[in-house]
Write a protein that holds these residues in place. Structure first.
Motif, short mmCIF file in Angstrom:
data_model
loop_
_atom_site.label_atom_id
_atom_site.label_comp_id
_atom_site.label_asym_id
_atom_site.label_seq_id
_atom_site.Cartn_x
_atom_site.Cartn_y
_atom_site.Cartn_z
N SER A 42 0.81 -1.22 0.00
CA SER A 42 0.00 0.00 0.00
C SER A 42 0.84 1.27 0.00
CB SER A 42 -0.96 0.00 1.19
OG SER A 42 -0.37 0.61 2.31
N GLY A 43 2.07 1.17 0.41
CA GLY A 43 2.93 2.37 0.37
C GLY A 43 2.64 3.35 1.46
N ALA A 44 2.31 2.87 2.67
CA ALA A 44 1.92 3.78 3.74
C ALA A 44 3.08 4.20 4.63
CB ALA A 44 0.82 3.15 4.59
N CYS A 45 3.98 3.25 4.97
CA CYS A 45 4.98 3.57 6.00
C CYS A 45 6.16 4.34 5.43
CB CYS A 45 5.44 2.32 6.73
SG CYS A 45 6.66 1.34 5.81
N ARG A 46 6.45 4.18 4.17
CA ARG A 46 7.51 4.91 3.46
C ARG A 46 8.91 4.58 3.97
NH1 ARG A 46 4.25 5.91 -0.44
NH2 ARG A 46 5.57 7.50 -1.38
N VAL A 49 11.87 3.44 1.37
CA VAL A 49 12.27 4.33 0.28
C VAL A 49 13.68 4.00 -0.22
CG1 VAL A 49 10.83 6.34 0.79
CG2 VAL A 49 13.02 6.06 1.94
N ILE A 60 13.15 9.82 -5.27
CA ILE A 60 12.91 8.89 -4.16
C ILE A 60 11.61 8.14 -4.43
CG2 ILE A 60 12.42 8.75 -1.68
CD1 ILE A 60 15.27 9.49 -2.13
N VAL A 61 11.66 6.83 -4.36
CA VAL A 61 10.45 6.02 -4.57
C VAL A 61 10.36 4.99 -3.46
CG1 VAL A 61 10.58 6.27 -7.08
CG2 VAL A 61 11.64 4.29 -5.98
N ILE A 62 9.19 4.33 -3.36
CA ILE A 62 9.11 3.24 -2.38
C ILE A 62 9.40 1.93 -3.09
CG2 ILE A 62 7.69 4.25 -0.56
CD1 ILE A 62 5.25 3.06 -2.04
N MET A 65 6.73 -0.91 -4.09
CA MET A 65 5.79 -0.81 -5.20
C MET A 65 6.46 -0.39 -6.51
SD MET A 65 2.38 0.75 -3.41
CE MET A 65 1.22 0.27 -4.68
N TYR A 66 7.70 0.06 -6.44
CA TYR A 66 8.33 0.56 -7.67
C TYR A 66 8.71 -0.61 -8.57
CZ TYR A 66 10.79 3.81 -10.66
OH TYR A 66 11.17 4.58 -11.73
N VAL A 84 15.11 10.58 4.87
CA VAL A 84 13.69 10.22 5.01
C VAL A 84 13.53 9.21 6.15
CG1 VAL A 84 11.70 9.14 3.88
CG2 VAL A 84 13.21 10.63 2.56
#
Lengths: 201, 633
Positions: A42-46, A49, A60-62, A65-66, A84
């Motif tokens: 879901s990409g919530a906690c980040r 990265v 910067i991506v997660i 999911m990337y 981050v």
């Protein structure tokens, strides 16, 4: 196969893999909190990265999911990534001071204290939403969801009352990365029919 | 034609061809008497609140009572917002274009007698130029209007938005007829691309390129494809999209139908926030009237192309203006964004290719098709073509809505159109782009207002809100205001946004109390970068902008709070004291009467004094003093 680099190391991935899957496949560690193989990311906690470089641009991506792509360069320990991560961990220390798991994880990355004042001294939940996703996607009963918005957001059953839908399977407790759900499940399932095993200290 | 057929045709008002539309337009134009006076009463939100419906009602009665010859009885038209909100309620008398401002119901008898019967202007209701003090009779001569270039707003203030005929008479749906019968869908996309139109919602993504990639996605994934209007305008102080939807709903609809034709979409969605009930009402009426005329629905204008649209009301979450959150909201789930590693032109609504554009973007499309891409590309700046609508608010004389060619200098908008800051001093800063934008100082007054120049200056175009500040606005306080807004509006899904905005706000709260150190400012910048990098969507990612730009241009003011424990603008309550200048005070007692704490003492005609221990620093005394005797330090 898709070929690219993580921290300078050449790696290969199946098309459709994410950067995180590839990194784990190759034994490269990237910290995560809201990621679990059993449910959709879901990409919530980040926390996962990474910096992706392509030619002279980077962003910067997660990693959870990337999608992988030929020729990209992934950095898991760049200055931007570390910045981050350190702020997330420092903010989490104040957000859920009650969680031993968060304290240990933060310490691993050199974050041992926080300048921020905790709002709830016993809070353990980081609102990663894993419990909600496992209840929906794996158990299929949707007994819990996130409630409210922003800093007022919470995890709970409808109207915060014991839910008829809950089958007391404990999946939410199992996937919870901070131990928060253990304290909360009785509020969701109502009168406990089965006692949970004592928590390891 | 048989009798039965003729009857069926009479019942069916639908236009069956482009020729039918043109015939209707000609008929409507012929029905209009160019010499017949027409009184336009602005029914935009500001004028409505100031009593324009009462003015319109009183006008009707007064005209009836005046016994005017039926031939010269004027039509009274309620239109959308004219933009000059600070002067409302506005009344314009056509065909001359007499412009009356701040009109009340009690003024209408004089308007009827002097203007309609005697043919003269009512002097006292005219706009007076604040510099030359001269009265200006005609709407088009007023500086606020004279320097505008009204493309998107061309019909607003002229047409009755609840009557499709009024729009058709002014050329509405001509572009649609042109596209349906003289252009292929690919040509429509190419025309939009050549025009250089960029999204008016904030990021400024080239619209034509978006449509083209949607076509590529359709090739890969097939149809259905959806077209969506983003009418979830939520920036504080912004009302551009609202005005367009309320005042010219057909422009939005026509643009959307053109987009649907270009992409082969058969279903569209208008996502409008529920706080805009008039916009929803006018769009709904527009859709019904367009359907009745065969301009929307099955077999549009007999072309064989079918498309329909529905209104979805947003429940008021700012984050739902973000594309992926908007989609989840339309799908019936909580409005939370999703990571966009696959673009929404490929995977949007229900996982289908979707083209989402902002209200103003869609409203530009009909004119590009009608007048050609070259005409549009000739407006504005090279990389930012066309015009942009701005809502001008804050410490500016002419609060309202303006449309200007892109690329004009910031100071021209604020000073020439906006009439500058009340009191005549230069502005201190302008916040562009809403809470996600940035604060530009007076030294950047010559910055061309276009996408790239604003981004280069650390701000952004955003959707077009412009908040003007003067020396009585504190940048730390401004940063806190926007952070508080975003903290409330964060959906809470990702940690950097949910916790980061709150912690940035807490740090700024500390500065406003004189707490903190220079090291804290450096740490705030570091946290801001982490939030920019780490946030899931643009709400979080751009949330540090007000902090970073105020720090970039006004760091001294932050330092004054921290180091000297002073708020130079006199805003931050913990750091200011009010006092009375004994030389200026006339002892009129006005401040003492207004003070809610009753902490101002002194006798009549003798200087007063404020008891600082009991003062709550509300500033009411300062506002009530006519002699500038109340000071703040």
């Amino acid at each position: 196969m898709v070929s690219f680099k993580i921290n300078g190391q050449a790696v290969q991935a199946e098309p459709g893999w994410t950067v995180l899957e590839t990194a784990r496949h190759h034994g490269i560690h990237i910290p995560t909190l809201c990621y679990h193989e059993a449910v959709e990311a879901s990409g919530a906690c980040r926390l996962c990265v990474v910096e992706v470089k392509q030619g002279d641009w980077s962003k910067i991506v997660i990693s959870c999911m990337y999608p992988v792509a030929e020729g990209i360069e992934i950095l898991t320990e760049s200055e931007r990534v570390k910045n981050v991560r350190r702020w997330i961990l420092e903010m989490l220390l104040a957000e859920c001071p009650g969680s031993k798991d968060i304290r240990e994880l933060a310490a691993q990355y050199g974050v041992n204290s926080t300048r921020f004042t905790p709002h709830h001294p016993d809070e353990q939940c980081i609102l990663c939403g894993l419990c909600v996703r496992v209840c929906k996607e794996v158990v299929g009963v949707n007994a819990i969801s996130t409630v409210g918005r922003g800093v007022h957001k919470k995890i709970g059953s409808p109207y915060m009352e014991p839910s008829e839908a809950c089958v007391a399977c404990g999946s939410c407790v199992t996937v919870c990365p901070t131990g928060a759900m253990r304290a909360r499940i009785d509020a969701v399932r109502g009168e406990p029919k089965v006692q949970l095993a004592p928590q390891a200290k | 034609m048989s009798k039965a057929k003729a009857e069926a045709k009479a019942q069916d008002a639908r236009l069956a061809s482009a020729a039918d539309l043109e015939a209707l337009r000609q008929r409507l134009i012929q029905d209009q008497d160019p010499d017949r006076p027409e009184i336009i009463v602005c029914h935009g939100t500001g004028c409505l609140a100031n009593g324009s419906p009462e003015v319109a009602e009183a006008l009707k009665k007064a005209i009836k009572a005046s016994g005017l010859d039926a031939k010269v009885v004027p039509g009274i038209k309620a239109t959308g917002c004219h933009g000059f909100c600070s002067r409302g309620p506005l009344v314009v008398v056509r065909p001359q274009g007499l412009f009356y401002q701040r009109v009340q119901a009690s003024d209408v008898d004089e308007i009827v007698q002097t203007t309609l019967v005697e043919g003269q202007a009512v002097e006292r209701l005219l706009y007076k130029d604040p510099v030359s003090k001269e009265a200006i009779t005609l709407e088009q001569d007023i500086p606020f209007y004279k320097h505008q270039k009204r493309v998107v707003l061309r019909n607003i203030g002229k047409v009755d938005p609840t009557d499709i005929n009024d729009t058709i008479a002014r050329g509405g749906y001509l572009a649609l007829a042109k596209a349906l019968f003289a252009m292929t869908p690919e040509q429509v996309v190419a025309e939009v691309e050549k025009s250089g139109l960029r999204g008016r919602g904030g990021a400024g993504f080239p619209t034509g390129r978006k449509w083209k990639s949607a076509l590529a996605a359709i090739k890969k994934k097939g149809r259905p494809v959806y077209v969506v209007v983003n009418g979830d305008e939520g920036d504080p102080g912004a009302f551009m999209d609202r005005t367009i939807m309320e005042g010219d709903p057909h422009a939005v609809l026509e643009g959307l139908i053109l987009g649907a034709y270009a992409l082969g979409a058969h279903q569209g969605f208008l996502y409008v926030r529920a706080e805009y009930p008039v916009a929803i009402k006018h769009l709904t009426i527009a859709m019904e009237q367009a359907r009745a005329l065969g301009l929307l629905g099955e077999n549009i204008l007999g072309s064989g192309f079918s498309f329909d649209v529905q209104v979805n009301r947003g429940a008021g979450a700012f984050v739902c203006g973000e594309s992926t959150a908007l989609f989840t909201s339309i799908e019936g789930r909580a409005g939370e964004p999703k990571p966009k590693y696959v673009r929404s032109v490929e995977e949007g609504l229900w996982g289908r290719p979707t083209v989402l554009n902002n209200v103003e973007t869609w409203a530009n499309v009909p004119q590009i098709i009608e007048n050609g891409s070259e005409w549009f590309a000739g407006l504005g700046a090279p990389n930012s073509t066309g015009t942009k609508v701005f809502s001008l608010v804050g410490k500016v004389n002419n609060v309202g809505l303006v449309e200007v060619p892109m690329g004009i200098p910031l100071k021209e908008i604020v000073e020439t159109l906006g009439g500058g800051v009340p009191g005549g001093e230069p502005f201190k800063a302008v916040q562009t782009g809403g809470p996600s934008g940035g604060c530009l100082p007076y030294s950047l007054k010559d910055t061309p207002v276009d996408f790239d120049s604003l981004t280069k200056a650390g701000s952004m175009m955003g959707s077009g809100g412009m908040i003007v500040m003067d020396r009585r606005d504190c940048v730390v306080d401004i940063a806190r205001y926007f952070l508080r807004f975003l903290e409330e509006e964060s959906c809470g899904k990702c940690i950097p946004c949910r916790l980061g905005i709150q912690r940035m706000r807490e740090m700024c709260d500390g500065f406003s109390r004189g707490e903190g150190s220079e090291a804290d400012i450096a740490e705030l910048k570091s946290l801001a970068r982490a939030i920019q990098d780490g946030s899931l969507c643009a709400l979080g990612g751009s949330s540090p902008n007000p902090v970073l730009t105020t720090l970039q241009y006004f760091e001294d003011e932050y330092l004054a709070h921290i180091r000297d424990h002073k708020c130079p603008a006199g805003v931050c309550k913990a750091l200011i004291t009010y006092s009375i200048d004994r030389d200026k005070c006339t002892g009129c007692m006005a401040c003492a009467r207004a003070c809610p704490q009753k902490c101002i003492s002194g006798q009549k005609k003798k200087p007063h004094a404020i008891d600082a221990a009991r003062c709550i620093r509300c500033g009411i005394c300062m506002e009530s003093c006519k002699f500038q005797a109340v000071q703040v330090q």
